[in-house]
Enzyme design. Sequence first.
Site, PDB file in Angstrom:
ATOM      1  N   MET A 193       0.672  -1.263  -0.010  1.00 28.12           N
ATOM      2  CA  MET A 193       0.101   0.009  -0.085  1.00 28.12           C
ATOM      3  C   MET A 193       0.834   1.342  -0.009  1.00 28.12           C
ATOM      4  O   MET A 193       0.721   2.354  -0.841  1.00 28.12           O
ATOM      5  CB  MET A 193      -1.000   0.137   1.128  1.00 28.12           C
ATOM      6  CG  MET A 193      -2.182  -0.984   1.308  1.00 28.12           C
ATOM      7  SD  MET A 193      -3.200  -0.361  -0.286  1.00 28.12           S
ATOM      8  CE  MET A 193      -4.191   0.890   0.368  1.00 28.12           C
TER       9      MET A 193
ATOM     10  N   ASN B 152      11.688   3.334   4.686  1.00 29.00           N
ATOM     11  CA  ASN B 152      11.369   2.044   5.345  1.00 29.00           C
ATOM     12  C   ASN B 152      12.158   1.496   6.231  1.00 29.00           C
ATOM     13  O   ASN B 152      13.531   1.894   6.130  1.00 29.00           O
ATOM     14  CB  ASN B 152      11.015   1.027   4.114  1.00 29.00           C
ATOM     15  CG  ASN B 152      10.113  -0.124   4.605  1.00 29.00           C
ATOM     16  OD1 ASN B 152       9.383  -0.099   4.711  1.00 29.00           O
ATOM     17  ND2 ASN B 152      10.847  -1.226   4.536  1.00 29.00           N
TER      18      ASN B 152
ATOM     19  N   VAL C 165       2.191   1.914   7.833  1.00 31.96           N
ATOM     20  CA  VAL C 165       2.615   0.809   8.642  1.00 31.96           C
ATOM     21  C   VAL C 165       1.461   0.220   9.197  1.00 31.96           C
ATOM     22  O   VAL C 165       0.321   0.700   9.194  1.00 31.96           O
ATOM     23  CB  VAL C 165       3.650   1.121   9.842  1.00 31.96           C
ATOM     24  CG1 VAL C 165       4.917   1.985   8.904  1.00 31.96           C
ATOM     25  CG2 VAL C 165       3.135   2.120  10.888  1.00 31.96           C
ATOM     26  N   LYS C 166       1.847  -1.174  10.016  1.00 31.92           N
ATOM     27  CA  LYS C 166       0.585  -1.724  10.568  1.00 31.92           C
ATOM     28  C   LYS C 166       0.070  -0.806  11.695  1.00 31.92           C
ATOM     29  O   LYS C 166       0.443  -0.272  12.533  1.00 31.92           O
ATOM     30  CB  LYS C 166       1.260  -2.971  11.102  1.00 31.92           C
ATOM     31  CG  LYS C 166       0.612  -4.100  10.836  1.00 31.92           C
ATOM     32  CD  LYS C 166       1.506  -5.387  11.351  1.00 31.92           C
ATOM     33  CE  LYS C 166       0.620  -6.290  12.498  1.00 31.92           C
ATOM     34  NZ  LYS C 166      -0.535  -6.918  12.179  1.00 31.92           N
ATOM     35  N   ALA C 167      -1.361  -0.934  11.674  1.00 31.64           N
ATOM     36  CA  ALA C 167      -2.166  -0.160  12.625  1.00 31.64           C
ATOM     37  C   ALA C 167      -1.800  -0.676  14.220  1.00 31.64           C
ATOM     38  O   ALA C 167      -1.821  -1.790  14.423  1.00 31.64           O
ATOM     39  CB  ALA C 167      -3.614  -0.025  12.458  1.00 31.64           C
TER      40      ALA C 167
ATOM     41  N   SER D 153      -8.872   3.889   0.897  1.00 27.73           N
ATOM     42  CA  SER D 153      -9.683   2.793   0.342  1.00 27.73           C
ATOM     43  C   SER D 153      -9.448   2.635  -1.072  1.00 27.73           C
ATOM     44  O   SER D 153      -9.336   3.689  -1.881  1.00 27.73           O
ATOM     45  CB  SER D 153     -11.303   2.898   0.627  1.00 27.73           C
ATOM     46  OG  SER D 153     -11.784   1.936   0.020  1.00 27.73           O
TER      47      SER D 153
ATOM     48  N   GLY E  81      -7.817  -0.713  -1.969  1.00 26.00           N
ATOM     49  CA  GLY E  81      -6.632  -1.589  -2.057  1.00 26.00           C
ATOM     50  C   GLY E  81      -5.603  -1.268  -2.406  1.00 26.00           C
ATOM     51  O   GLY E  81      -5.268  -0.062  -2.923  1.00 26.00           O
TER      52      GLY E  81
ATOM     53  N   LYS F  45     -13.818   5.928   7.340  1.00 24.42           N
ATOM     54  CA  LYS F  45     -13.211   4.798   6.712  1.00 24.42           C
ATOM     55  C   LYS F  45     -13.842   3.523   7.494  1.00 24.42           C
ATOM     56  O   LYS F  45     -13.950   2.322   6.778  1.00 24.42           O
ATOM     57  CB  LYS F  45     -11.582   4.850   6.732  1.00 24.42           C
ATOM     58  CG  LYS F  45     -10.879   3.778   6.302  1.00 24.42           C
ATOM     59  CD  LYS F  45     -11.542   3.097   4.844  1.00 24.42           C
ATOM     60  CE  LYS F  45     -10.793   2.461   4.073  1.00 24.42           C
ATOM     61  NZ  LYS F  45     -10.346   0.959   4.751  1.00 24.42           N
TER      62      LYS F  45
ATOM     63  N   HIS G 117     -17.151   2.803   6.373  1.00 26.26           N
ATOM     64  CA  HIS G 117     -16.973   2.136   4.828  1.00 26.26           C
ATOM     65  C   HIS G 117     -16.770   0.835   4.766  1.00 26.26           C
ATOM     66  O   HIS G 117     -17.387   0.129   4.044  1.00 26.26           O
ATOM     67  CB  HIS G 117     -16.022   3.084   4.155  1.00 26.26           C
ATOM     68  CG  HIS G 117     -15.349   2.398   2.934  1.00 26.26           C
ATOM     69  ND1 HIS G 117     -14.515   1.198   3.003  1.00 26.26           N
ATOM     70  CD2 HIS G 117     -15.655   2.592   1.675  1.00 26.26           C
ATOM     71  CE1 HIS G 117     -14.234   0.707   1.871  1.00 26.26           C
ATOM     72  NE2 HIS G 117     -14.961   1.536   0.865  1.00 26.26           N
ATOM     73  N   ASN G 118     -15.838   0.305   5.847  1.00 34.32           N
ATOM     74  CA  ASN G 118     -15.338  -0.942   5.734  1.00 34.32           C
ATOM     75  C   ASN G 118     -16.578  -1.918   6.437  1.00 34.32           C
ATOM     76  O   ASN G 118     -17.005  -2.899   5.921  1.00 34.32           O
ATOM     77  CB  ASN G 118     -14.130  -1.221   6.649  1.00 34.32           C
ATOM     78  CG  ASN G 118     -12.915  -0.781   5.960  1.00 34.32           C
ATOM     79  OD1 ASN G 118     -12.983  -0.232   4.957  1.00 34.32           O
ATOM     80  ND2 ASN G 118     -11.985  -1.486   6.505  1.00 34.32           N
TER      81      ASN G 118
ATOM     82  N   GLU H  25     -18.764  -2.382   3.742  1.00 35.94           N
ATOM     83  CA  GLU H  25     -18.159  -3.256   2.831  1.00 35.94           C
ATOM     84  C   GLU H  25     -18.559  -4.631   3.387  1.00 35.94           C
ATOM     85  O   GLU H  25     -18.596  -5.748   2.482  1.00 35.94           O
ATOM     86  CB  GLU H  25     -16.553  -3.041   2.680  1.00 35.94           C
ATOM     87  CG  GLU H  25     -15.643  -3.916   2.032  1.00 35.94           C
ATOM     88  CD  GLU H  25     -14.287  -3.485   2.228  1.00 35.94           C
ATOM     89  OE1 GLU H  25     -13.936  -2.462   2.110  1.00 35.94           O
ATOM     90  OE2 GLU H  25     -13.551  -4.674   2.978  1.00 35.94           O
TER      91      GLU H  25
ATOM     92  N   ARG I  23     -19.074 -13.854   9.161  1.00 32.61           N
ATOM     93  CA  ARG I  23     -17.740 -14.377   8.993  1.00 32.61           C
ATOM     94  C   ARG I  23     -17.357 -15.292  10.125  1.00 32.61           C
ATOM     95  O   ARG I  23     -16.664 -16.223   9.929  1.00 32.61           O
ATOM     96  CB  ARG I  23     -17.023 -12.933   9.028  1.00 32.61           C
ATOM     97  CG  ARG I  23     -17.170 -12.319   7.664  1.00 32.61           C
ATOM     98  CD  ARG I  23     -15.991 -11.563   7.310  1.00 32.61           C
ATOM     99  NE  ARG I  23     -16.257 -10.700   6.231  1.00 32.61           N
ATOM    100  CZ  ARG I  23     -15.441  -9.486   5.739  1.00 32.61           C
ATOM    101  NH1 ARG I  23     -14.181  -9.764   6.142  1.00 32.61           N
ATOM    102  NH2 ARG I  23     -15.634  -8.819   4.869  1.00 32.61           N
TER     103      ARG I  23
HETATM  104  C1  6PG Z   1     -10.382  -0.897   1.460  1.00 34.41           C
HETATM  105  C2  6PG Z   1     -10.582  -2.084   2.192  1.00 34.41           C
HETATM  106  C3  6PG Z   1      -9.216  -2.268   2.980  1.00 34.41           C
HETATM  107  C4  6PG Z   1      -9.176  -3.551   3.367  1.00 34.41           C
HETATM  108  C5  6PG Z   1     -10.207  -3.976   4.503  1.00 34.41           C
HETATM  109  C6  6PG Z   1     -10.212  -5.799   4.533  1.00 34.41           C
HETATM  110  O1  6PG Z   1     -11.297   0.086   1.563  1.00 34.41           O
HETATM  111  O2  6PG Z   1      -9.381  -0.667   0.632  1.00 34.41           O
HETATM  112  O3  6PG Z   1     -11.633  -2.032   3.030  1.00 34.41           O
HETATM  113  O4  6PG Z   1      -9.023  -1.434   4.007  1.00 34.41           O
HETATM  114  O5  6PG Z   1      -9.294  -4.633   2.347  1.00 34.41           O
HETATM  115  O6  6PG Z   1      -9.934  -3.613   5.728  1.00 34.41           O
HETATM  116  O7  6PG Z   1     -10.944  -5.957   5.576  1.00 34.41           O
HETATM  117  P1  6PG Z   1     -11.155  -7.360   6.173  1.00 34.41           P
HETATM  118  O8  6PG Z   1      -9.732  -7.986   6.154  1.00 34.41           O
HETATM  119  O9  6PG Z   1     -11.488  -7.504   7.674  1.00 34.41           O
HETATM  120  O10 6PG Z   1     -12.124  -8.010   5.389  1.00 34.41           O
END
Ligand code: 6PG
Length: 476
Positions: free
Chosen positions: A13, A32, A74-76, A128, A130, A182, A185-186, A189, A286
Amino acid sequence: ASAQIGVIGLAVMGSNLARNLARHGYTVALYNRTFAKTEELVSAYGDEGTFVASQELADFVASLERPRKMIIMVKAGGPTDAVIESLIPLLEEGDIIVDGGNAHYEDTRRREAYLRDKGLHFVGAGISGGEEGALNGPSIMPGGPAESYVTLGPILEDISAKVDGEPCCTHIGPDGAGHFVKMVHNGIEYADMQFIAEAYDILRAAGLEAGELAEVFTEWNTGDLDSYLIEITAEVLRHVDAETGKPFVDVVADAAAQKGTGQWTVQIALQLGVPVNTIAESVFARSTSGHIALREASRAALQGPARAAVDAADRAALVENVRQALWASKVVAYAQGLDQIRTASEEFGWDIDIAGVAKIWRAGCIIRARLLERIRSEYAAHNLTTLLEAPSVAAGLESSQDGWRAAVAHAVANGVPVPGFSAALAYYDTVRAERLPASLVQGLRDFFGAHTYNRVDRPGVFHTEWSGDRSESDQG
Ligand code: 6PG
């Protein structure tokens, strides 16, 4: 100092974002933890633009024009805090740190306050789309101080996705607002994907093959359901496993993973008292799929109904009913997510413009969909308590509801689990009900616990002497 912006953390990313910036003509500082990653990026893509690679964080900071702008990818969680701590002694007043990860908004609020105290700007930005979006144009949801958006905003807008030339990036609101949006949004999603999975499941159980379903989704993608997730569903369903020759969906283990943002959405919705049952059911679906022991024990003990065969003549009607269920459920999930954003905005004083959120979700992000333009225009035109009351949305739900109910009824009769569709429908029927049986719940609470109740016909707080003469007293 020659770089206009920097990126810290060059996993996929981060490197794609850095390349996107470079391709737009910005000189991009790179850092990095392991320098080899930085070198790899420069050697593979150095010709796409101008990069300034630094081995040391201090050199990276020194290479940036002031006010310095750097995006942490970086990793949250802990890693983000660690980077921030090492940056602090190197930065000067007015410098801007952007966190582009999927951070929890409470962490973002904490970090923003902490850095504001030190004269630094902290911008929690949801990004967002990917890997592909990061490279070619993501949807960007920056929070943080409005002041920082003046210099940072134009750069982010430049690299974001566009709809008719308009950027999919806007200042969402102060401190954690961007990451909150965001997160929701997820959550949406998750719901979108659960509905798609249920549509697939109902139709597969009715006898349609994966390849036929790919055609159905391709067709749906030309109408009201037009969206990125529907489009890629067709691609995934069409894909055949090279090794076995079977449909790809049949060789993938049926346990869905998650990284936490859906769960956060639901946890926070519970705290805020916002009903997001479609998102909650999607998170539970899930986790249920991954409960292997629970599923094995249940499979051995429990019977479902006999499944009625659906003949070719009835299939077309079922496909249309499922399409309507999918559209209506999707609308409900967006309504719930936007309700959560509106509630949080009021709670935290963020003043989020919902039409603006819908606008920047129209392209770039994972939930991009034709529906979002309708949502944008409805929120722009009306002061809505809920998306569901918007005239064109209410009309769409009315014309979809027969198909929606029929699809859910078909699933229920045939033992196909549809937690998402049925949660959406239950929400629809709950929020529009004249009277809810909550009155009975209140009566029961008063009966066993003297928890009191209100009356419909006069103000006051009442209790009935259930174990005595059943007289009513005003407790107010
Ligand atoms: C985005 C996605 C991204 C990530 C998801 C996946 O907007 O580009 O939402 O942030 O792919 O967080 O989440 P899961 O691994 O929990 O399905």
